[in-house]
Design a protein around this motif. Structure first.
Motif, short mmCIF file in Angstrom:
data_model
loop_
_atom_site.label_atom_id
_atom_site.label_comp_id
_atom_site.label_asym_id
_atom_site.label_seq_id
_atom_site.Cartn_x
_atom_site.Cartn_y
_atom_site.Cartn_z
N GLY A 296 4.83 5.59 -4.78
CA GLY A 296 5.55 5.30 -6.02
C GLY A 296 6.79 4.50 -5.72
N PRO A 297 7.40 3.93 -6.75
CA PRO A 297 8.54 3.04 -6.54
C PRO A 297 9.82 3.77 -6.12
N GLY A 298 9.97 5.04 -6.39
CA GLY A 298 11.21 5.74 -6.08
C GLY A 298 11.27 6.29 -4.67
N GLU A 299 10.21 6.39 -3.97
CA GLU A 299 10.18 6.99 -2.63
C GLU A 299 10.74 6.01 -1.59
N ALA A 300 11.43 6.54 -0.61
CA ALA A 300 11.94 5.69 0.49
C ALA A 300 10.81 5.37 1.44
N GLN A 301 10.91 4.22 2.01
CA GLN A 301 9.91 3.79 2.98
C GLN A 301 10.30 4.31 4.36
N PRO A 302 9.29 4.62 5.19
CA PRO A 302 9.62 5.09 6.54
C PRO A 302 10.22 3.93 7.35
N ALA B 5 0.84 -1.20 0.00
CA ALA B 5 0.00 0.00 0.00
C ALA B 5 0.87 1.25 0.00
N TRP B 6 1.95 1.24 0.77
CA TRP B 6 2.86 2.39 0.81
C TRP B 6 3.49 2.62 -0.56
N LYS B 7 3.92 1.53 -1.19
CA LYS B 7 4.53 1.65 -2.52
C LYS B 7 3.52 2.22 -3.52
N SER B 8 2.28 1.77 -3.43
CA SER B 8 1.30 2.25 -4.39
C SER B 8 0.94 3.71 -4.13
#
Length: 101
Positions: free
Chosen positions: A93-99, A87-90
């Motif tokens: 987006g694919p380029g953003e870092a995850q918390p 859900a976070w990726k969607s």
């Protein structure tokens, strides 16, 4: 007279006969008590072994059920984690870092 003569002949042997019969009766009581004690001991032993076997089986079933619950819980937590990550990726987006947790 014959009965009286027979009674006189047998009367000296009566105390010895009575004592022998009493001794046999005492031995029979001892043997019976020993047999009852042996049977009670064997019965108690069998009950103890049966109880131990049942307790062991319950322990094994409990352990196995706990393993299954643990595996299912871990799998469920992993599935929830994967769903949150997806859900976070969607959303980002694919380029953003995850918390970081």
């Amino acid at each position: 007279m014959t009965a009286l003569a027979l009674a006189v002949l047998v009367s000296p042997a009566l105390p010895a006969l009575a004592e022998e019969t009493l001794g046999d009766a005492k031995q029979a009581v001892k043997d019976g008590a020993r047999a009852v004690g042996d049977a009670a001991r064997e019965t108690t032993k069998a009950i103890g072994h049966g109880a131990r076997d049942v307790t062991k089986a319950i322990g094994h079933e409990t352990r196995d059920a706990t393993k299954v619950v643990g595996h299912e819980s871990r799998s469920a937590v992993q599935s929830v984690g994967d769903a949150i990550k997806n859900a976070w990726k969607s959303l980002t987006g694919p380029g953003e870092a995850q918390p970081k947790p």
